[in-house]
Design a protein around this motif. Sequence first.
Motif, PDB file in Angstrom:
ATOM      1  N   THR A   1       0.853  -1.181   0.000  1.00 23.52           N
ATOM      2  CA  THR A   1       0.000   0.000   0.000  1.00 23.52           C
ATOM      3  C   THR A   1       0.895   1.239   0.000  1.00 23.52           C
ATOM      4  N   ARG A   2       0.346   2.331  -0.477  1.00 22.60           N
ATOM      5  CA  ARG A   2       1.145   3.549  -0.612  1.00 22.60           C
ATOM      6  C   ARG A   2       1.089   4.422   0.635  1.00 22.60           C
ATOM      7  N   ALA A   3      -0.088   4.480   1.272  1.00 18.52           N
ATOM      8  CA  ALA A   3      -0.243   5.404   2.385  1.00 18.52           C
ATOM      9  C   ALA A   3      -1.405   4.967   3.259  1.00 18.52           C
ATOM     10  N   ALA A   4      -1.448   5.489   4.465  1.00 17.74           N
ATOM     11  CA  ALA A   4      -2.526   5.209   5.410  1.00 17.74           C
ATOM     12  C   ALA A   4      -3.046   6.525   5.959  1.00 17.74           C
ATOM     13  N   ARG A   5      -4.222   6.489   6.569  1.00 14.43           N
ATOM     14  CA  ARG A   5      -4.773   7.683   7.187  1.00 14.43           C
ATOM     15  C   ARG A   5      -3.805   8.198   8.247  1.00 14.43           C
ATOM     16  N   GLY A   6      -3.562   9.499   8.184  1.00 11.66           N
ATOM     17  CA  GLY A   6      -2.606  10.093   9.097  1.00 11.66           C
ATOM     18  C   GLY A   6      -1.168   9.993   8.642  1.00 11.66           C
ATOM     19  N   GLY A   7      -0.922   9.307   7.510  1.00 12.90           N
ATOM     20  CA  GLY A   7       0.431   9.149   6.992  1.00 12.90           C
ATOM     21  C   GLY A   7       0.825  10.297   6.083  1.00 12.90           C
ATOM     22  N   THR A   8       1.752  10.014   5.171  1.00 12.69           N
ATOM     23  CA  THR A   8       2.298  11.074   4.320  1.00 12.69           C
ATOM     24  C   THR A   8       1.792  11.007   2.880  1.00 12.69           C
ATOM     25  N   GLY A   9       0.698  10.282   2.645  1.00 16.83           N
ATOM     26  CA  GLY A   9       0.210  10.132   1.277  1.00 16.83           C
ATOM     27  C   GLY A   9      -0.149  11.427   0.593  1.00 16.83           C
TER      28      GLY A   9
ATOM     29  N   LEU B   1      -9.862   2.038  -4.373  1.00 21.81           N
ATOM     30  CA  LEU B   1      -8.783   2.533  -5.219  1.00 21.81           C
ATOM     31  C   LEU B   1      -8.183   3.787  -4.604  1.00 21.81           C
ATOM     32  N   GLU B   2      -6.850   3.915  -4.697  1.00 24.81           N
ATOM     33  CA  GLU B   2      -6.205   5.140  -4.244  1.00 24.81           C
ATOM     34  C   GLU B   2      -5.572   5.858  -5.436  1.00 24.81           C
ATOM     35  N   GLU B   3      -4.327   5.553  -5.759  1.00 29.14           N
ATOM     36  CA  GLU B   3      -3.688   6.181  -6.914  1.00 29.14           C
ATOM     37  C   GLU B   3      -2.623   5.255  -7.460  1.00 29.14           C
TER      38      GLU B   3
ATOM     39  N   LEU C   1      -4.314  -0.009  -3.568  1.00 25.49           N
ATOM     40  CA  LEU C   1      -5.581  -0.020  -2.848  1.00 25.49           C
ATOM     41  C   LEU C   1      -5.352   0.558  -1.455  1.00 25.49           C
ATOM     42  N   ASP C   2      -6.437   0.814  -0.728  1.00 24.30           N
ATOM     43  CA  ASP C   2      -6.310   1.414   0.591  1.00 24.30           C
ATOM     44  C   ASP C   2      -5.586   0.474   1.552  1.00 24.30           C
ATOM     45  N   SER C   3      -5.081   1.032   2.633  1.00 25.10           N
ATOM     46  CA  SER C   3      -4.278   0.267   3.581  1.00 25.10           C
ATOM     47  C   SER C   3      -5.120  -0.500   4.597  1.00 25.10           C
ATOM     48  N   GLU C   4      -6.443  -0.268   4.588  1.00 23.72           N
ATOM     49  CA  GLU C   4      -7.297  -0.881   5.594  1.00 23.72           C
ATOM     50  C   GLU C   4      -8.020  -2.119   5.093  1.00 23.72           C
ATOM     51  N   GLY C   5      -7.655  -2.564   3.899  1.00 26.39           N
ATOM     52  CA  GLY C   5      -8.214  -3.804   3.374  1.00 26.39           C
ATOM     53  C   GLY C   5      -9.635  -3.709   2.877  1.00 26.39           C
TER      54      GLY C   5
ATOM     55  N   PRO D   1     -10.908   9.053  -7.084  1.00 28.05           N
ATOM     56  CA  PRO D   1     -10.891   8.816  -5.638  1.00 28.05           C
ATOM     57  C   PRO D   1     -10.727  10.106  -4.855  1.00 28.05           C
ATOM     58  N   ALA D   2     -11.416  10.176  -3.714  1.00 31.52           N
ATOM     59  CA  ALA D   2     -11.392  11.374  -2.891  1.00 31.52           C
ATOM     60  C   ALA D   2     -10.026  11.574  -2.253  1.00 31.52           C
ATOM     61  N   LEU D   3      -9.740  12.825  -1.891  1.00 33.76           N
ATOM     62  CA  LEU D   3      -8.479  13.160  -1.239  1.00 33.76           C
ATOM     63  C   LEU D   3      -8.480  12.664   0.206  1.00 33.76           C
ATOM     64  N   GLY D   4      -7.299  12.709   0.801  1.00 30.40           N
ATOM     65  CA  GLY D   4      -7.136  12.284   2.184  1.00 30.40           C
ATOM     66  C   GLY D   4      -5.827  11.553   2.359  1.00 30.40           C
ATOM     67  N   THR D   5      -5.697  10.438   1.633  1.00 26.45           N
ATOM     68  CA  THR D   5      -4.449   9.672   1.682  1.00 26.45           C
ATOM     69  C   THR D   5      -3.718   9.691   0.348  1.00 26.45           C
ATOM     70  N   ILE D   6      -4.227  10.461  -0.612  1.00 25.07           N
ATOM     71  CA  ILE D   6      -3.578  10.533  -1.925  1.00 25.07           C
ATOM     72  C   ILE D   6      -3.110  11.958  -2.183  1.00 25.07           C
ATOM     73  N   LEU D   7      -2.287  12.102  -3.213  1.00 22.25           N
ATOM     74  CA  LEU D   7      -1.748  13.407  -3.553  1.00 22.25           C
ATOM     75  C   LEU D   7      -2.810  14.272  -4.219  1.00 22.25           C
TER      76      LEU D   7
END
Length: 358
Positions: A187-195, A232-234, A224-228, A252-258
């Motif tokens: 996975t690329r990023a998680a909530r609260g991470g640096t995605g 889709l992310e990016e 895909l998201d880090s929470e299983g 996909p909505a922002l939050g964990t993506i660029l």
Amino acid sequence: MSAGFPLSRTDRPVPESERARILAEPVFGSHFTDHMASAAWTAQDGWHDRRIRPLEPFSLHPGTAVLHYAQEIFEGLKAYRHADGSVWLFRPEANARRFARSARRLALPELPAADFLAGVEGLIRADESWVPPSDGERSLYLRPFMFAADPFLGLRPATQVVYAVIATPSGSYYSHGITLWVSDRYTRAARGGTGAAKCGANYAAGLAAEIDAREHGCDQVLYLDSEGEGTLEESGTMNLCLVTSGGELITPALGTILDGVTRDSVLTLAAGFGLAPVERTVTLDELRRGAADGTITEVFAVGTAVVVTPVVAFKGEGYEFVIGDGTPGKQTTTMRKHLLDIQHGRAEDSFGWMRRVL
């Protein structure tokens, strides 16, 4: 030349004949211009030593913090030659804002937007001869970046920082429709991470996934998201967009993506192509069903380097499927051409996105 970034011109420029050869068929990231912009920051003195100077290596102590703790961010934007010889940037103010957001997330000092713009524009003026001609899709790619420069082993925010901008002539990143490998391993990023930050660590962590993609015959990876939950992310270097038979342009909505500048531009342009822009969660199951029943008619990836690139197929562990008939879609192709035409001055810039440098 900007008064904030005075020019010290190189006495060893790349020979004109060699520069012409490079500009005829530029390969992204392979050749660099004659100069660089730079500035320094310290906790005591703030930002100082702004200048445009000859391109040269950095000299770093082996204990320099960025080498050990990856406290670093970067940006990417392009300069375009128009038919009248003028040179323009595409939405650099948006890059300056994102650079500041990335800096906050990585506990780096925020570079004022005025300095971001002055450094980029000063480098373009110094190396104008490196901006390719207006025909085709060639451009000058600019890479602003910032890193922790303290010679210190210990986990704390930097007290010394280096900022720089380098430039490389660029052609098309992808010349064909691409296939994405859907990773269920990385996975690329998680909530609260640096995605949402544009930092080198995100991309380094994705290299193993990119190797997986290439080993499966794909051009890039789709995370895909880090929470299983299978959302889709990016992609590795790109945001993802889906076109539906119902006339929606979904991303996909922002939050964990660029928060991609090209992504935002495409969402803004969507209405002009009869598409309703929608930012929401999209699952892999929805993508697969939509590809099978025709409700998802086109998929494309967007980014500064790739512009608008058609995604024609997906592969994953034990499955693969195509989008539409497996060729670039009409909306994708049309939107790509229109965005490039705005950037290169061949279409009206009705949104005021272009900023003239020369």
